[in-house]
Design a protein around this motif. Structure first.
Motif, short mmCIF file in Angstrom:
data_model
loop_
_atom_site.label_atom_id
_atom_site.label_comp_id
_atom_site.label_asym_id
_atom_site.label_seq_id
_atom_site.Cartn_x
_atom_site.Cartn_y
_atom_site.Cartn_z
N VAL A 6 0.87 -1.18 0.00
CA VAL A 6 0.00 0.00 0.00
C VAL A 6 0.90 1.22 0.00
O VAL A 6 1.53 1.54 1.02
CB VAL A 6 -0.93 0.02 1.24
N GLU A 7 1.00 1.86 -1.14
CA GLU A 7 1.98 2.95 -1.30
C GLU A 7 1.57 3.82 -2.48
O GLU A 7 1.17 3.29 -3.52
CB GLU A 7 3.37 2.31 -1.51
N ASP A 8 1.65 5.13 -2.32
CA ASP A 8 1.27 6.02 -3.41
C ASP A 8 2.49 6.57 -4.15
O ASP A 8 2.35 7.18 -5.20
CB ASP A 8 0.42 7.18 -2.87
N ASP A 9 3.67 6.36 -3.62
CA ASP A 9 4.88 6.87 -4.26
C ASP A 9 5.38 5.85 -5.30
O ASP A 9 5.83 4.75 -4.95
CB ASP A 9 5.95 7.11 -3.18
N LEU A 50 2.56 -1.36 4.46
CA LEU A 50 1.62 -0.25 4.50
C LEU A 50 2.32 1.08 4.75
O LEU A 50 2.94 1.27 5.80
CB LEU A 50 0.60 -0.55 5.62
N ASP A 51 2.20 1.99 3.81
CA ASP A 51 2.80 3.32 3.98
C ASP A 51 1.93 4.14 4.92
O ASP A 51 0.70 4.06 4.88
CB ASP A 51 2.90 4.00 2.61
N LEU A 52 2.58 4.93 5.76
CA LEU A 52 1.82 5.75 6.71
C LEU A 52 1.14 6.92 6.01
O LEU A 52 -0.02 7.22 6.25
CB LEU A 52 2.76 6.24 7.82
N GLY A 53 1.87 7.58 5.10
CA GLY A 53 1.32 8.77 4.43
C GLY A 53 0.65 8.40 3.12
O GLY A 53 1.31 8.19 2.11
N LEU A 54 -0.67 8.32 3.14
CA LEU A 54 -1.43 7.96 1.94
C LEU A 54 -2.34 9.13 1.57
O LEU A 54 -2.66 9.96 2.40
CB LEU A 54 -2.27 6.71 2.21
N THR A 100 11.55 2.79 8.63
CA THR A 100 11.66 4.18 8.20
C THR A 100 12.24 4.29 6.80
O THR A 100 13.19 3.60 6.46
CB THR A 100 12.59 4.94 9.18
N LYS A 101 11.64 5.16 5.99
CA LYS A 101 12.17 5.42 4.65
C LYS A 101 13.27 6.47 4.76
O LYS A 101 13.15 7.37 5.59
CB LYS A 101 11.05 5.98 3.75
N PRO A 102 14.31 6.47 3.98
CA PRO A 102 14.57 5.45 2.96
C PRO A 102 15.13 4.17 3.60
O PRO A 102 15.74 4.23 4.65
CB PRO A 102 15.63 6.11 2.09
CA CA Z 1 3.20 8.03 0.76
#
Ligand code: CA
Length: 226
Positions: A6-9, A50-54, A100-102
Protein backbone atom coordinates in the motif's frame (compact mmCIF):
# COMPACT_ATOMS: atom_id res chain seq x y z
CA UNK A 1 3.23 -15.80 -1.38
CA UNK A 2 0.93 -12.85 -1.82
CA UNK A 3 2.05 -9.46 -0.56
CA UNK A 4 -0.10 -6.35 -0.52
CA UNK A 5 1.89 -3.15 -0.95
CA UNK A 6 0.00 0.00 0.00
CA UNK A 7 1.98 2.95 -1.30
CA UNK A 8 1.27 6.02 -3.41
CA UNK A 9 4.88 6.87 -4.26
CA UNK A 10 5.60 5.30 -7.65
CA UNK A 11 9.36 5.13 -7.13
CA UNK A 12 8.93 3.10 -3.97
CA UNK A 13 6.29 0.92 -5.63
CA UNK A 14 8.71 0.14 -8.48
CA UNK A 15 11.64 -0.50 -6.17
CA UNK A 16 9.76 -2.78 -3.79
CA UNK A 17 7.78 -4.59 -6.47
CA UNK A 18 10.85 -5.34 -8.56
CA UNK A 19 12.77 -6.67 -5.60
CA UNK A 20 9.98 -8.80 -4.19
CA UNK A 21 9.11 -10.28 -7.55
CA UNK A 22 12.72 -11.31 -7.99
CA UNK A 23 12.46 -13.08 -4.63
CA UNK A 24 9.44 -15.02 -5.84
CA UNK A 25 6.62 -13.07 -4.21
CA UNK A 26 3.42 -11.97 -5.90
CA UNK A 27 2.83 -8.30 -5.24
CA UNK A 28 -0.51 -6.53 -5.39
CA UNK A 29 -0.43 -2.73 -5.15
CA UNK A 30 -3.01 -0.42 -3.57
CA UNK A 31 -2.48 3.32 -4.13
CA UNK A 32 -4.59 4.57 -1.25
CA UNK A 33 -6.13 3.51 2.02
CA UNK A 34 -9.63 2.68 0.83
CA UNK A 35 -8.31 0.51 -1.96
CA UNK A 36 -6.12 -1.30 0.60
CA UNK A 37 -9.07 -2.02 2.87
CA UNK A 38 -11.17 -3.25 -0.06
CA UNK A 39 -8.36 -5.57 -1.22
CA UNK A 40 -7.70 -6.74 2.32
CA UNK A 41 -11.34 -7.73 2.67
CA UNK A 42 -11.62 -9.67 -0.54
CA UNK A 43 -8.22 -11.36 -0.75
CA UNK A 44 -5.86 -13.20 1.55
CA UNK A 45 -2.35 -11.80 1.81
CA UNK A 46 0.58 -13.18 3.79
CA UNK A 47 2.08 -9.76 4.50
CA UNK A 48 0.84 -6.18 4.11
CA UNK A 49 3.41 -3.43 3.60
CA UNK A 50 1.62 -0.25 4.50
CA UNK A 51 2.80 3.32 3.98
CA UNK A 52 1.82 5.75 6.71
CA UNK A 53 1.32 8.77 4.43
CA UNK A 54 -1.43 7.96 1.94
CA UNK A 55 -3.56 10.36 -0.13
CA UNK A 56 -6.89 9.56 1.53
CA UNK A 57 -6.81 8.05 5.01
CA UNK A 58 -3.47 7.48 6.72
CA UNK A 59 -1.79 4.12 7.26
CA UNK A 60 -2.63 4.03 10.94
CA UNK A 61 -6.31 4.25 10.18
CA UNK A 62 -6.01 1.58 7.47
CA UNK A 63 -4.30 -0.63 10.02
CA UNK A 64 -6.99 -0.08 12.65
CA UNK A 65 -9.77 -0.78 10.18
CA UNK A 66 -8.14 -3.96 8.92
CA UNK A 67 -7.70 -5.17 12.49
CA UNK A 68 -11.31 -4.32 13.34
CA UNK A 69 -12.34 -6.48 10.38
CA UNK A 70 -10.35 -9.29 12.03
CA UNK A 71 -7.80 -9.31 9.25
CA UNK A 72 -4.73 -10.46 11.15
CA UNK A 73 -2.19 -10.45 8.34
CA UNK A 74 1.21 -9.21 9.59
CA UNK A 75 1.57 -5.52 8.78
CA UNK A 76 4.89 -3.80 8.19
CA UNK A 77 4.41 -0.06 8.33
CA UNK A 78 6.55 2.34 6.30
CA UNK A 79 7.07 5.97 7.00
CA UNK A 80 9.26 8.82 5.92
CA UNK A 81 9.36 10.05 9.48
CA UNK A 82 11.48 8.45 12.12
CA UNK A 83 9.98 10.10 15.18
CA UNK A 84 9.53 7.72 18.07
CA UNK A 85 5.96 8.99 18.36
CA UNK A 86 5.07 7.62 14.91
CA UNK A 87 6.62 4.32 15.76
CA UNK A 88 4.66 3.94 18.98
CA UNK A 89 1.31 4.99 17.50
CA UNK A 90 1.94 2.83 14.43
CA UNK A 91 2.53 -0.24 16.56
CA UNK A 92 -0.44 0.61 18.78
CA UNK A 93 -2.75 0.76 15.79
CA UNK A 94 -1.95 -2.89 15.17
CA UNK A 95 1.14 -2.93 12.96
CA UNK A 96 3.60 -5.74 13.67
CA UNK A 97 6.73 -3.92 12.63
CA UNK A 98 7.83 -0.55 11.50
CA UNK A 99 10.42 0.69 9.02
CA UNK A 100 11.66 4.18 8.20
CA UNK A 101 12.17 5.42 4.65
CA UNK A 102 14.57 5.45 2.96
CA UNK A 103 15.42 1.79 3.48
CA UNK A 104 17.56 -0.81 1.79
CA UNK A 105 15.75 -3.62 0.06
CA UNK A 106 17.70 -6.19 2.08
CA UNK A 107 16.29 -4.71 5.25
CA UNK A 108 12.74 -4.93 3.94
CA UNK A 109 13.30 -8.53 2.97
CA UNK A 110 14.78 -9.39 6.35
CA UNK A 111 11.79 -7.84 8.13
CA UNK A 112 9.33 -9.70 5.94
CA UNK A 113 11.08 -12.93 6.79
CA UNK A 114 10.95 -12.21 10.50
CA UNK A 115 7.23 -11.49 10.25
CA UNK A 116 6.64 -14.71 8.36
CA UNK A 117 8.69 -16.71 10.81
CA UNK A 118 6.80 -15.25 13.76
CA UNK A 119 3.65 -16.70 12.32
CA UNK A 120 5.25 -20.09 12.77
CA UNK A 121 4.44 -22.94 10.46
CA UNK A 122 1.31 -21.19 9.19
CA UNK A 123 3.01 -19.98 6.06
CA UNK A 124 4.81 -22.25 3.67
CA UNK A 125 7.09 -20.58 1.25
CA UNK A 126 9.28 -21.98 -1.43
CA UNK A 127 12.13 -19.63 -0.73
CA UNK A 128 13.04 -21.16 2.63
CA UNK A 129 15.40 -23.73 1.17
CA UNK A 130 18.41 -22.27 -0.57
CA UNK A 131 20.75 -24.42 -2.59
CA UNK A 132 24.13 -23.97 -4.27
CA UNK A 133 25.76 -27.08 -5.72
CA UNK A 134 25.37 -29.67 -2.93
CA UNK A 135 25.14 -27.03 -0.18
CA UNK A 136 21.62 -26.64 1.19
CA UNK A 137 20.40 -24.17 3.78
CA UNK A 138 16.95 -24.50 5.23
CA UNK A 139 15.66 -21.25 6.72
CA UNK A 140 12.86 -22.96 8.60
CA UNK A 141 14.69 -25.79 10.31
CA UNK A 142 18.01 -23.90 10.33
CA UNK A 143 19.64 -27.02 8.97
CA UNK A 144 22.68 -26.80 6.74
CA UNK A 145 23.96 -29.73 4.72
CA UNK A 146 26.58 -30.44 2.10
CA UNK A 147 25.53 -33.58 0.34
CA UNK A 148 24.78 -36.02 3.11
CA UNK A 149 26.86 -34.19 5.71
CA UNK A 150 25.08 -32.02 8.25
CA UNK A 151 27.00 -28.86 9.09
CA UNK A 152 26.70 -27.22 12.50
CA UNK A 153 26.78 -23.44 12.36
CA UNK A 154 26.45 -20.81 15.06
CA UNK A 155 23.58 -18.32 14.55
CA UNK A 156 25.98 -15.68 13.17
CA UNK A 157 27.64 -18.15 10.81
CA UNK A 158 24.20 -19.22 9.67
CA UNK A 159 23.16 -15.61 8.95
CA UNK A 160 26.41 -15.02 7.12
CA UNK A 161 25.90 -18.08 4.93
CA UNK A 162 22.26 -17.17 4.30
CA UNK A 163 23.35 -13.74 3.17
CA UNK A 164 25.66 -15.31 0.54
CA UNK A 165 23.14 -17.93 -0.52
CA UNK A 166 20.51 -15.30 -1.22
CA UNK A 167 22.88 -13.75 -3.74
CA UNK A 168 24.75 -16.59 -5.39
CA UNK A 169 27.72 -15.53 -7.48
CA UNK A 170 27.48 -11.96 -6.30
CA UNK A 171 30.51 -10.33 -4.71
CA UNK A 172 29.69 -8.92 -1.29
CA UNK A 173 31.96 -6.32 0.24
CA UNK A 174 32.98 -6.47 3.90
CA UNK A 175 30.89 -3.37 4.57
CA UNK A 176 27.82 -4.92 3.02
CA UNK A 177 28.29 -8.14 4.95
CA UNK A 178 28.87 -6.23 8.16
CA UNK A 179 25.65 -4.26 7.68
CA UNK A 180 23.63 -7.30 6.75
CA UNK A 181 24.80 -9.66 9.42
CA UNK A 182 25.93 -7.40 12.27
CA UNK A 183 23.77 -4.34 11.58
CA UNK A 184 24.45 -0.65 11.28
CA UNK A 185 25.94 -0.28 14.71
CA UNK A 186 28.91 -2.50 13.90
CA UNK A 187 32.34 -0.88 13.95
CA UNK A 188 33.48 -0.62 10.30
CA UNK A 189 37.09 -1.18 11.29
CA UNK A 190 36.48 -4.50 12.95
CA UNK A 191 37.89 -7.64 11.34
CA UNK A 192 34.94 -9.73 12.51
CA UNK A 193 33.85 -10.43 8.92
CA UNK A 194 37.19 -12.01 8.01
CA UNK A 195 37.20 -14.04 11.19
CA UNK A 196 33.73 -15.40 10.50
CA UNK A 197 34.46 -16.04 6.84
CA UNK A 198 37.42 -18.18 7.92
CA UNK A 199 35.25 -20.15 10.33
CA UNK A 200 32.50 -20.59 7.79
CA UNK A 201 34.93 -21.70 5.14
CA UNK A 202 36.41 -24.26 7.49
CA UNK A 203 32.96 -25.73 8.05
CA UNK A 204 31.46 -25.63 4.56
CA UNK A 205 34.52 -25.98 2.33
CA UNK A 206 37.55 -27.54 4.02
CA UNK A 207 36.37 -31.13 3.82
CA UNK A 208 35.02 -30.85 0.29
CA UNK A 209 36.70 -30.83 -3.05
CA UNK A 210 34.53 -28.15 -4.61
CA UNK A 211 35.21 -24.87 -2.81
CA UNK A 212 32.23 -22.53 -2.76
CA UNK A 213 33.21 -19.52 -0.67
CA UNK A 214 35.69 -17.45 -2.64
CA UNK A 215 37.77 -14.38 -1.95
CA UNK A 216 37.65 -11.69 -4.61
CA UNK A 217 40.78 -9.67 -3.89
CA UNK A 218 40.14 -6.01 -3.23
CA UNK A 219 36.36 -6.44 -3.36
CA UNK A 220 35.11 -8.99 -0.89
CA UNK A 221 33.72 -12.49 -1.01
CA UNK A 222 31.31 -14.52 -3.06
CA UNK A 223 29.66 -17.90 -2.95
CA UNK A 224 29.46 -19.80 -6.18
CA UNK A 225 29.85 -23.26 -7.61
CA UNK A 226 31.86 -22.44 -10.73
CA1 CA B 1 3.20 8.03 0.76
Amino acid sequence: MQILLVEDDQRIVDFVQRGLKAEGFNVEVARNGMEAIALGKERKFQIIILDLGLPDINGREVCERLRSLEINTPILMLTARDAIHDKVTGLRSGADDYMTKPFAFEELLARIEVLMRRRGGEIKTDIRELKIADLILNGETHEVRRGMTTIDLTPKEFNLLECFMRMPGKVLSRTRILEQVWGYSADPLTNVVDVYIRQLRRKIDDDFELKLLKTVRGFGYKLDAS
